[in-house]
Write a protein that holds these residues in place. Sequence first.
Motif, PDB file in Angstrom:
ATOM      1  N   SER A  10       0.847  -1.193   0.000  1.00 40.63           N
ATOM      2  CA  SER A  10       0.000   0.000   0.000  1.00 40.63           C
ATOM      3  C   SER A  10       0.882   1.241   0.000  1.00 40.63           C
ATOM      4  O   SER A  10       2.080   1.175   0.291  1.00 40.63           O
ATOM      5  CB  SER A  10      -0.899   0.014   1.237  1.00 40.63           C
ATOM      6  N   LEU A  11       0.264   2.386  -0.301  1.00 41.49           N
ATOM      7  CA  LEU A  11       1.002   3.641  -0.234  1.00 41.49           C
ATOM      8  C   LEU A  11       1.470   3.918   1.189  1.00 41.49           C
ATOM      9  O   LEU A  11       2.551   4.470   1.402  1.00 41.49           O
ATOM     10  CB  LEU A  11       0.128   4.795  -0.735  1.00 41.49           C
ATOM     11  N   ALA A  12       0.676   3.507   2.180  1.00 40.37           N
ATOM     12  CA  ALA A  12       1.077   3.692   3.571  1.00 40.37           C
ATOM     13  C   ALA A  12       2.338   2.882   3.878  1.00 40.37           C
ATOM     14  O   ALA A  12       3.251   3.373   4.554  1.00 40.37           O
ATOM     15  CB  ALA A  12      -0.058   3.278   4.505  1.00 40.37           C
ATOM     16  N   ASP A  13       2.408   1.643   3.365  1.00 39.42           N
ATOM     17  CA  ASP A  13       3.618   0.823   3.522  1.00 39.42           C
ATOM     18  C   ASP A  13       4.815   1.532   2.907  1.00 39.42           C
ATOM     19  O   ASP A  13       5.899   1.582   3.490  1.00 39.42           O
ATOM     20  CB  ASP A  13       3.445  -0.530   2.828  1.00 39.42           C
ATOM     21  N   MET A  14       4.627   2.036   1.695  1.00 40.53           N
ATOM     22  CA  MET A  14       5.727   2.666   0.966  1.00 40.53           C
ATOM     23  C   MET A  14       6.193   3.933   1.670  1.00 40.53           C
ATOM     24  O   MET A  14       7.404   4.170   1.824  1.00 40.53           O
ATOM     25  CB  MET A  14       5.300   2.973  -0.465  1.00 40.53           C
ATOM     26  N   GLU A  15       5.260   4.746   2.123  1.00 40.84           N
ATOM     27  CA  GLU A  15       5.620   5.982   2.814  1.00 40.84           C
ATOM     28  C   GLU A  15       6.348   5.696   4.115  1.00 40.84           C
ATOM     29  O   GLU A  15       7.277   6.429   4.492  1.00 40.84           O
ATOM     30  CB  GLU A  15       4.358   6.807   3.056  1.00 40.84           C
ATOM     31  N   CYS A  16       5.962   4.637   4.787  1.00 33.75           N
ATOM     32  CA  CYS A  16       6.629   4.228   6.022  1.00 33.75           C
ATOM     33  C   CYS A  16       8.084   3.877   5.733  1.00 33.75           C
ATOM     34  O   CYS A  16       9.002   4.285   6.463  1.00 33.75           O
ATOM     35  CB  CYS A  16       5.887   3.035   6.616  1.00 33.75           C
ATOM     36  N   ALA A  17       8.334   3.128   4.669  1.00 35.33           N
ATOM     37  CA  ALA A  17       9.696   2.744   4.286  1.00 35.33           C
ATOM     38  C   ALA A  17      10.519   3.955   3.869  1.00 35.33           C
ATOM     39  O   ALA A  17      11.689   4.088   4.232  1.00 35.33           O
ATOM     40  CB  ALA A  17       9.650   1.713   3.159  1.00 35.33           C
ATOM     41  N   VAL A  18       9.898   4.844   3.111  1.00 34.11           N
ATOM     42  CA  VAL A  18      10.593   6.056   2.660  1.00 34.11           C
ATOM     43  C   VAL A  18      10.985   6.920   3.853  1.00 34.11           C
ATOM     44  O   VAL A  18      12.100   7.438   3.931  1.00 34.11           O
ATOM     45  CB  VAL A  18       9.710   6.842   1.668  1.00 34.11           C
ATOM     46  N   ASP A  19      10.081   7.070   4.805  1.00 34.51           N
ATOM     47  CA  ASP A  19      10.364   7.866   5.997  1.00 34.51           C
ATOM     48  C   ASP A  19      11.514   7.283   6.817  1.00 34.51           C
ATOM     49  O   ASP A  19      12.210   8.016   7.525  1.00 34.51           O
ATOM     50  CB  ASP A  19       9.116   7.979   6.872  1.00 34.51           C
ATOM     51  N   ALA A  20      11.710   5.973   6.704  1.00 41.18           N
ATOM     52  CA  ALA A  20      12.807   5.315   7.418  1.00 41.18           C
ATOM     53  C   ALA A  20      14.137   5.447   6.683  1.00 41.18           C
ATOM     54  O   ALA A  20      15.163   4.974   7.167  1.00 41.18           O
ATOM     55  CB  ALA A  20      12.478   3.840   7.641  1.00 41.18           C
ATOM     56  N   GLY A  21      14.098   6.067   5.488  1.00 39.09           N
ATOM     57  CA  GLY A  21      15.331   6.252   4.730  1.00 39.09           C
ATOM     58  C   GLY A  21      15.778   5.012   3.989  1.00 39.09           C
ATOM     59  O   GLY A  21      16.977   4.759   3.846  1.00 39.09           O
ATOM     60  N   CYS A  22      14.825   4.241   3.477  1.00 41.24           N
ATOM     61  CA  CYS A  22      15.158   3.001   2.789  1.00 41.24           C
ATOM     62  C   CYS A  22      15.920   3.261   1.492  1.00 41.24           C
ATOM     63  O   CYS A  22      15.853   4.340   0.911  1.00 41.24           O
ATOM     64  CB  CYS A  22      13.899   2.197   2.493  1.00 41.24           C
ATOM     65  N   ASP A  23      16.622   2.235   1.050  1.00 41.84           N
ATOM     66  CA  ASP A  23      17.301   2.270  -0.251  1.00 41.84           C
ATOM     67  C   ASP A  23      16.473   1.597  -1.330  1.00 41.84           C
ATOM     68  O   ASP A  23      16.659   1.871  -2.520  1.00 41.84           O
ATOM     69  CB  ASP A  23      18.656   1.569  -0.143  1.00 41.84           C
ATOM     70  N   ALA A  24      15.576   0.695  -0.918  1.00 42.76           N
ATOM     71  CA  ALA A  24      14.762  -0.046  -1.881  1.00 42.76           C
ATOM     72  C   ALA A  24      13.464  -0.498  -1.217  1.00 42.76           C
ATOM     73  O   ALA A  24      13.406  -0.702   0.008  1.00 42.76           O
ATOM     74  CB  ALA A  24      15.523  -1.263  -2.408  1.00 42.76           C
ATOM     75  N   VAL A  25      12.433  -0.660  -2.048  1.00 41.51           N
ATOM     76  CA  VAL A  25      11.169  -1.227  -1.593  1.00 41.51           C
ATOM     77  C   VAL A  25      10.816  -2.387  -2.519  1.00 41.51           C
ATOM     78  O   VAL A  25      10.991  -2.305  -3.732  1.00 41.51           O
ATOM     79  CB  VAL A  25      10.030  -0.181  -1.577  1.00 41.51           C
ATOM     80  N   GLY A  26      10.333  -3.462  -1.932  1.00 46.63           N
ATOM     81  CA  GLY A  26      10.003  -4.655  -2.703  1.00 46.63           C
ATOM     82  C   GLY A  26       8.505  -4.836  -2.843  1.00 46.63           C
ATOM     83  O   GLY A  26       7.747  -4.646  -1.874  1.00 46.63           O
ATOM     84  N   PHE A  27       8.085  -5.202  -4.061  1.00 48.46           N
ATOM     85  CA  PHE A  27       6.683  -5.466  -4.364  1.00 48.46           C
ATOM     86  C   PHE A  27       6.558  -6.945  -4.726  1.00 48.46           C
ATOM     87  O   PHE A  27       7.160  -7.398  -5.699  1.00 48.46           O
ATOM     88  CB  PHE A  27       6.215  -4.587  -5.520  1.00 48.46           C
ATOM     89  N   ILE A  28       5.778  -7.697  -3.943  1.00 51.03           N
ATOM     90  CA  ILE A  28       5.632  -9.139  -4.156  1.00 51.03           C
ATOM     91  C   ILE A  28       4.565  -9.374  -5.214  1.00 51.03           C
ATOM     92  O   ILE A  28       3.395  -9.047  -5.019  1.00 51.03           O
ATOM     93  CB  ILE A  28       5.275  -9.853  -2.846  1.00 51.03           C
ATOM     94  N   MET A  29       4.974  -9.964  -6.333  1.00 60.85           N
ATOM     95  CA  MET A  29       4.077 -10.184  -7.473  1.00 60.85           C
ATOM     96  C   MET A  29       4.370 -11.544  -8.099  1.00 60.85           C
ATOM     97  O   MET A  29       5.503 -12.008  -8.052  1.00 60.85           O
ATOM     98  CB  MET A  29       4.297  -9.086  -8.530  1.00 60.85           C
ATOM     99  N   GLY A  30       3.367 -12.151  -8.688  1.00 61.60           N
ATOM    100  CA  GLY A  30       3.594 -13.424  -9.351  1.00 61.60           C
ATOM    101  C   GLY A  30       4.005 -14.486  -8.354  1.00 61.60           C
ATOM    102  O   GLY A  30       5.125 -14.980  -8.380  1.00 61.60           O
ATOM    103  N   VAL A  31       3.089 -14.851  -7.449  1.00 60.96           N
ATOM    104  CA  VAL A  31       3.421 -15.778  -6.363  1.00 60.96           C
ATOM    105  C   VAL A  31       2.860 -17.167  -6.635  1.00 60.96           C
ATOM    106  O   VAL A  31       1.887 -17.334  -7.372  1.00 60.96           O
ATOM    107  CB  VAL A  31       2.903 -15.259  -5.009  1.00 60.96           C
ATOM    108  N   THR A  32       3.487 -18.172  -6.021  1.00 58.81           N
ATOM    109  CA  THR A  32       3.013 -19.551  -6.145  1.00 58.81           C
ATOM    110  C   THR A  32       2.412 -20.044  -4.838  1.00 58.81           C
ATOM    111  O   THR A  32       1.897 -21.152  -4.774  1.00 58.81           O
ATOM    112  CB  THR A  32       4.168 -20.483  -6.554  1.00 58.81           C
ATOM    113  N   HIS A  33       2.506 -19.241  -3.795  1.00 59.78           N
ATOM    114  CA  HIS A  33       1.836 -19.570  -2.534  1.00 59.78           C
ATOM    115  C   HIS A  33       1.225 -18.304  -1.965  1.00 59.78           C
ATOM    116  O   HIS A  33       1.578 -17.189  -2.356  1.00 59.78           O
ATOM    117  CB  HIS A  33       2.802 -20.220  -1.533  1.00 59.78           C
ATOM    118  N   LYS A  34       0.315 -18.449  -1.045  1.00 64.02           N
ATOM    119  CA  LYS A  34      -0.451 -17.323  -0.513  1.00 64.02           C
ATOM    120  C   LYS A  34       0.464 -16.306   0.166  1.00 64.02           C
ATOM    121  O   LYS A  34       1.354 -16.650   0.928  1.00 64.02           O
ATOM    122  CB  LYS A  34      -1.490 -17.835   0.481  1.00 64.02           C
TER     123      LYS A  34
END
Length: 219
Positions: A10-34
Amino acid sequence: MRVKFCGTASLADMECAVDAGCDAVGFIMGVTHKSSDFVTPAEAARMIRRLPPFIEPVAVTHLQETKDLIELVKESHCTTLQVQNIVEPTELDAVRDALPYVRIVKAVHVMDVSAVETAKRYEPYADALLLDTRTPEKLGGTGLTHDWNVSATIVAHSAIPVILAGGLTPENVGTAIRKVRPYGVDVHTGVKKDGVRNRERTLAFAREARNALPGEPDR
């Protein structure tokens, strides 16, 4: 110390990571398990349009077919591809040929010392390795640590950057970094509270990771 926050749903997840000074954010897509943090490529693309400069968007996937990997990157607009499942090294070259601008991170699951040879096998074909933990049911996001002695051996002998993942939390990331000496760290479930990304734990994780090796330059 580079820090990636995975499972951005979510955007809230992303903003939280950005506020922490992250270098990268990962988006989980194309999964084979829940996965509770699964997003579609279109959803990731919409979030990435709001991502500030100098933060890397990473497509994290269980997909194995070359054409599927290529299409996922194109649709999501990610600039790094993290391959969690078993893919032949030569297939990574095919992805690189089709998408020369994309950095490829290959996950190596550290179940025993055989991970050392697996890492060496993929090293010539990837831009970085990610050392993770898996179970029979899940390829990542397990919340479980692995043998950091094996991870430290891989880091010590790798010619490319190595990222440590698997069960990291604000409470153990400093110890893990001092033991393994990775290029970066990756966290997913370890910064959650009540099933969602928690701001305080996210900030604490980034702080502990970056303070783990005082006096040493950012790797």
